[in-house]
Design a protein around this motif. Structure first.
Motif, PDB file in Angstrom:
ATOM      1  N   ARG A   1      77.814 -29.182 -41.500  1.00  0.00           N
ATOM      2  CA  ARG A   1      76.579 -29.883 -42.025  1.00  0.00           C
ATOM      3  C   ARG A   1      77.213 -30.669 -42.975  1.00  0.00           C
ATOM      4  NH1 ARG A   1      70.283 -30.986 -44.709  1.00  0.00           N
ATOM      5  NH2 ARG A   1      70.589 -30.236 -46.428  1.00  0.00           N
ATOM      6  N   ARG A   2      77.634 -32.582 -43.104  1.00  0.00           N
ATOM      7  CA  ARG A   2      78.132 -33.139 -44.556  1.00  0.00           C
ATOM      8  C   ARG A   2      77.388 -34.440 -44.491  1.00  0.00           C
ATOM      9  NH1 ARG A   2      85.073 -33.021 -45.044  1.00  0.00           N
ATOM     10  NH2 ARG A   2      85.107 -30.550 -44.853  1.00  0.00           N
ATOM     11  N   LYS A   3      77.649 -35.181 -46.127  1.00  0.00           N
ATOM     12  CA  LYS A   3      76.261 -36.336 -45.922  1.00  0.00           C
ATOM     13  C   LYS A   3      77.338 -36.955 -45.579  1.00  0.00           C
ATOM     14  CE  LYS A   3      73.791 -34.715 -49.828  1.00  0.00           C
ATOM     15  NZ  LYS A   3      73.462 -35.426 -51.198  1.00  0.00           N
ATOM     16  N   LEU A   4      77.556 -38.510 -45.973  1.00  0.00           N
ATOM     17  CA  LEU A   4      78.168 -39.892 -44.823  1.00  0.00           C
ATOM     18  C   LEU A   4      78.717 -40.171 -46.907  1.00  0.00           C
ATOM     19  CD1 LEU A   4      76.147 -41.152 -41.884  1.00  0.00           C
ATOM     20  CD2 LEU A   4      78.048 -39.425 -41.892  1.00  0.00           C
ATOM     21  N   GLU A   5      79.113 -39.675 -46.834  1.00  0.00           N
ATOM     22  CA  GLU A   5      79.495 -40.386 -47.883  1.00  0.00           C
ATOM     23  C   GLU A   5      81.549 -39.902 -48.781  1.00  0.00           C
ATOM     24  OE1 GLU A   5      77.302 -38.149 -51.255  1.00  0.00           O
ATOM     25  OE2 GLU A   5      75.206 -38.834 -50.434  1.00  0.00           O
ATOM     26  N   LYS A   6      82.145 -40.389 -49.325  1.00  0.00           N
ATOM     27  CA  LYS A   6      83.358 -40.064 -49.340  1.00  0.00           C
ATOM     28  C   LYS A   6      83.255 -38.545 -49.341  1.00  0.00           C
ATOM     29  CE  LYS A   6      87.748 -41.350 -49.780  1.00  0.00           C
ATOM     30  NZ  LYS A   6      88.617 -41.865 -48.779  1.00  0.00           N
ATOM     31  N   ASN A   7      84.368 -37.451 -49.450  1.00  0.00           N
ATOM     32  CA  ASN A   7      84.436 -36.132 -49.731  1.00  0.00           C
ATOM     33  C   ASN A   7      83.171 -35.573 -49.677  1.00  0.00           C
ATOM     34  OD1 ASN A   7      87.296 -36.783 -49.922  1.00  0.00           O
ATOM     35  ND2 ASN A   7      87.139 -37.947 -52.095  1.00  0.00           N
ATOM     36  N   ALA A   8      82.425 -35.453 -49.118  1.00  0.00           N
ATOM     37  CA  ALA A   8      81.381 -34.698 -48.994  1.00  0.00           C
ATOM     38  C   ALA A   8      81.941 -33.123 -48.584  1.00  0.00           C
ATOM     39  CB  ALA A   8      80.034 -35.263 -48.588  1.00  0.00           C
ATOM     40  N   LYS A   9      80.390 -32.555 -49.466  1.00  0.00           N
ATOM     41  CA  LYS A   9      81.474 -31.065 -48.714  1.00  0.00           C
ATOM     42  C   LYS A   9      80.904 -31.047 -48.103  1.00  0.00           C
ATOM     43  CE  LYS A   9      82.146 -29.947 -53.382  1.00  0.00           C
ATOM     44  NZ  LYS A   9      81.720 -28.321 -55.027  1.00  0.00           N
ATOM     45  N   GLU A  10      81.496 -29.536 -47.218  1.00  0.00           N
ATOM     46  CA  GLU A  10      81.498 -29.109 -46.093  1.00  0.00           C
ATOM     47  C   GLU A  10      80.432 -27.606 -46.518  1.00  0.00           C
ATOM     48  OE1 GLU A  10      83.252 -28.288 -41.970  1.00  0.00           O
ATOM     49  OE2 GLU A  10      83.955 -26.112 -42.907  1.00  0.00           O
ATOM     50  N   GLU A  11      78.953 -28.451 -45.314  1.00  0.00           N
ATOM     51  CA  GLU A  11      78.191 -26.884 -45.569  1.00  0.00           C
ATOM     52  C   GLU A  11      77.919 -26.136 -44.422  1.00  0.00           C
ATOM     53  OE1 GLU A  11      73.797 -27.386 -47.244  1.00  0.00           O
ATOM     54  OE2 GLU A  11      74.793 -29.423 -46.949  1.00  0.00           O
ATOM     55  N   CYS A  12      77.431 -25.003 -44.126  1.00  0.00           N
ATOM     56  CA  CYS A  12      77.411 -24.115 -42.424  1.00  0.00           C
ATOM     57  C   CYS A  12      75.444 -23.829 -42.392  1.00  0.00           C
ATOM     58  CB  CYS A  12      77.870 -22.689 -42.854  1.00  0.00           C
ATOM     59  SG  CYS A  12      77.355 -21.908 -40.893  1.00  0.00           S
ATOM     60  N   ILE A  13      74.684 -24.747 -41.667  1.00  0.00           N
ATOM     61  CA  ILE A  13      73.698 -24.266 -41.013  1.00  0.00           C
ATOM     62  C   ILE A  13      72.913 -23.701 -40.823  1.00  0.00           C
ATOM     63  CG2 ILE A  13      73.726 -26.514 -42.580  1.00  0.00           C
ATOM     64  CD1 ILE A  13      72.775 -27.134 -39.516  1.00  0.00           C
ATOM     65  N   TYR A  14      73.718 -22.772 -39.460  1.00  0.00           N
ATOM     66  CA  TYR A  14      73.707 -21.834 -38.353  1.00  0.00           C
ATOM     67  C   TYR A  14      75.151 -21.926 -38.230  1.00  0.00           C
ATOM     68  CZ  TYR A  14      71.156 -20.018 -34.713  1.00  0.00           C
ATOM     69  OH  TYR A  14      69.882 -19.011 -34.187  1.00  0.00           O
ATOM     70  N   LYS A  15      74.742 -19.927 -37.571  1.00  0.00           N
ATOM     71  CA  LYS A  15      75.786 -19.561 -36.918  1.00  0.00           C
ATOM     72  C   LYS A  15      75.413 -18.497 -35.965  1.00  0.00           C
ATOM     73  CE  LYS A  15      76.246 -16.644 -40.688  1.00  0.00           C
ATOM     74  NZ  LYS A  15      77.162 -16.349 -42.730  1.00  0.00           N
ATOM     75  N   MET A  16      76.258 -18.203 -34.914  1.00  0.00           N
ATOM     76  CA  MET A  16      76.055 -17.185 -33.808  1.00  0.00           C
ATOM     77  C   MET A  16      77.719 -16.500 -33.360  1.00  0.00           C
ATOM     78  SD  MET A  16      74.879 -17.540 -30.249  1.00  0.00           S
ATOM     79  CE  MET A  16      75.836 -19.073 -29.147  1.00  0.00           C
ATOM     80  N   GLU A  17      77.614 -14.901 -33.746  1.00  0.00           N
ATOM     81  CA  GLU A  17      78.330 -14.385 -32.578  1.00  0.00           C
ATOM     82  C   GLU A  17      79.014 -13.870 -31.390  1.00  0.00           C
ATOM     83  OE1 GLU A  17      81.901 -11.003 -35.047  1.00  0.00           O
ATOM     84  OE2 GLU A  17      79.507 -11.066 -35.470  1.00  0.00           O
ATOM     85  N   GLY A  18      79.386 -14.095 -30.553  1.00  0.00           N
ATOM     86  CA  GLY A  18      79.574 -13.609 -29.883  1.00  0.00           C
ATOM     87  C   GLY A  18      80.490 -14.069 -28.830  1.00  0.00           C
ATOM     88  N   ASP A  19      80.632 -13.701 -26.702  1.00  0.00           N
ATOM     89  CA  ASP A  19      82.004 -14.000 -26.110  1.00  0.00           C
ATOM     90  C   ASP A  19      82.121 -14.862 -26.223  1.00  0.00           C
ATOM     91  OD1 ASP A  19      83.711 -13.436 -24.756  1.00  0.00           O
ATOM     92  OD2 ASP A  19      83.056 -12.319 -23.413  1.00  0.00           O
ATOM     93  N   THR A  20      82.803 -15.659 -26.479  1.00  0.00           N
ATOM     94  CA  THR A  20      82.961 -18.090 -26.309  1.00  0.00           C
ATOM     95  C   THR A  20      81.785 -18.289 -26.951  1.00  0.00           C
ATOM     96  OG1 THR A  20      82.174 -17.457 -24.667  1.00  0.00           O
ATOM     97  CG2 THR A  20      84.371 -17.140 -24.247  1.00  0.00           C
ATOM     98  N   ALA A  21      81.211 -17.413 -27.744  1.00  0.00           N
ATOM     99  CA  ALA A  21      79.622 -18.619 -28.649  1.00  0.00           C
ATOM    100  C   ALA A  21      80.441 -19.694 -28.152  1.00  0.00           C
ATOM    101  CB  ALA A  21      80.029 -17.766 -29.983  1.00  0.00           C
ATOM    102  N   SER A  22      79.057 -20.777 -28.572  1.00  0.00           N
ATOM    103  CA  SER A  22      79.176 -22.414 -28.321  1.00  0.00           C
ATOM    104  C   SER A  22      78.203 -22.824 -28.465  1.00  0.00           C
ATOM    105  CB  SER A  22      79.835 -22.608 -27.423  1.00  0.00           C
ATOM    106  OG  SER A  22      79.774 -22.407 -26.039  1.00  0.00           O
ATOM    107  N   PHE A  23      77.693 -23.586 -29.326  1.00  0.00           N
ATOM    108  CA  PHE A  23      76.415 -25.051 -29.127  1.00  0.00           C
ATOM    109  C   PHE A  23      77.079 -25.717 -28.458  1.00  0.00           C
ATOM    110  CE2 PHE A  23      76.896 -22.317 -33.132  1.00  0.00           C
ATOM    111  CZ  PHE A  23      75.858 -21.458 -33.020  1.00  0.00           C
ATOM    112  N   SER A  24      75.949 -26.558 -28.407  1.00  0.00           N
ATOM    113  CA  SER A  24      75.468 -28.107 -28.339  1.00  0.00           C
ATOM    114  C   SER A  24      74.377 -29.272 -29.017  1.00  0.00           C
ATOM    115  CB  SER A  24      75.215 -28.444 -26.491  1.00  0.00           C
ATOM    116  OG  SER A  24      74.116 -27.911 -26.595  1.00  0.00           O
ATOM    117  N   LEU A  25      75.020 -29.763 -29.286  1.00  0.00           N
ATOM    118  CA  LEU A  25      73.572 -30.044 -30.726  1.00  0.00           C
ATOM    119  C   LEU A  25      73.424 -31.232 -30.380  1.00  0.00           C
ATOM    120  CD1 LEU A  25      75.892 -30.218 -33.745  1.00  0.00           C
ATOM    121  CD2 LEU A  25      74.683 -28.697 -32.780  1.00  0.00           C
TER     122      LEU A  25
END
Length: 333
Positions: A129-153
């Protein structure tokens, strides 16, 4: 009063009162048919979002190998101003194909990039996620490991809903959880859910030819609908009805004859309200309280159906944009 849409390289606004689509451009003499138009988004990528009186659009370079980069832009509602906020993704040499999903919630953009990496069977998928601001920094909020791991939001009320999918030891995993921006914690909602819809306090999901309704708080479940094509249909909603779109079956079977394509309209108690026979491959974009919207390739354009006709057997297609030539005719006023 209306909504914003991206179609055929342009940004458009649908005026519900006039039942008319107009380009997002405030230039009085603009013909809206070249790159100088404020509504031009030739390199725009879906989806687009409207938040706090601003439009948010991603731009990227798409090649046969995939997407090379993705930038997020902020655009004024009349198209007169636009600025790049930041680059969300730059392809690496080892990446082989890329897809992404993004949602906007309470001043943040949440996103996930899925790439098939050459030589890697197991991957670490991350939601950022990032704030809707100029040059906002990226942060990881959730992760998962696995074969062809993916997400829908998805976003419902004040929470982000994440469906995590992967293959672990040969077993397919598809778990739904909610992530609270206030506590920054994830809570399990339901395991083994491939597709779902949330309406008020209820989760509706498909499994084994059924639509199952689950109270998110008590976890109590009931089957509300059975159907032959449930598992081969896209499940969508407008907040009032559920829609089973069998276009998914045609995609899976690689068929191009869409004569049998239809959308079942079902209420939240499982009663079938209507069966919309489209007979084409126009993409169903969902709807609001008044209309159902569809977009198609060049030649199909944008169309809608008035929801007051649901259940009457007299649903009529209303074409808003038919083709590129008609775009110029409509917009050249």
């Amino acid at each position: 009063r209306g909504g914003y849409y991206m179609l055929q390289g342009g940004l458009y606004y649908f005026d519900k009162e006039k039942r008319k689509v107009v380009p997002v451009c405030n230039k009085p003499e603009c013909t809206h048919d070249d790159s100088s138009c404020n509504a031009n988004v030739d390199e725009g990528l879906p989806p687009i979002y409207y938040c706090s009186n601003k439009l948010y659009v991603t731009f990227g370079e798409v090649t046969a190998e995939g997407i090379n980069y993705v930038d997020l832009y902020e655009i004024s509602p009349d198209g007169s101003k636009r600025q790049k906020l930041y680059t969300m993704y730059i392809a690496k040499e080892e990446d082989q194909g890329i897809s992404f999903v993004m949602r906007i919630l309470d001043g943040y953009v949440y996103y996930f990039f899925h790439n098939a990496t050459v030589g890697k069977k197991t991957n670490l998928a991350k939601v950022y996620r990032r704030k809707l601001e100029k040059n906002a920094k990226e942060e990881c909020i959730y992760k998962m490991e696995g074969d062809t791991a993916s997400f829908s939001l998805d976003c419902y009320e004040d929470k982000l809903y994440i469906t995590g999918r992967s293959n672990v030891n040969g077993k397919r995993i598809a778990d739904l959880l909610s992530w609270d921006p206030k506590t920054e914690k994830a809570t399990s909602v339901k395991k083994d859910v491939e597709q779902y819809i949330k309406i008020k306090n209820n989760i509706f999901y498909t499994k084994n030819g059924k639509i199952i309704k689950m109270d998110e708080k008590t976890k109590q479940e009931e089957t509300i609908y059975h159907g032959k094509e449930v598992d081969r249909s896209f499940l969508k909603s407008d907040g009032t009805y559920l829609y089973l779109d069998n276009l998914r079956k045609y995609y899976e079977d690689l068929k191009t004859d869409y004569k049998g394509r239809h959308i079942e309209v079902i209420d939240t108690k499982g009663k079938k309200v209507d069966d919309l026979k489209t007979g084409n491959d126009d993409e169903f974009m969902g709807g609001d309280k008044d209309y159902l919207f569809f977009t198609g390739a060049v030649g199909n354009g944008m169309s809608m159906y008035d929801k007051k006709d649901l259940g009457t057997g007299k649903l009529n297609r209303i074409d808003l944009i038919k083709n590129t030539k008609e775009k110029k005719k409509l917009y050249g006023e």
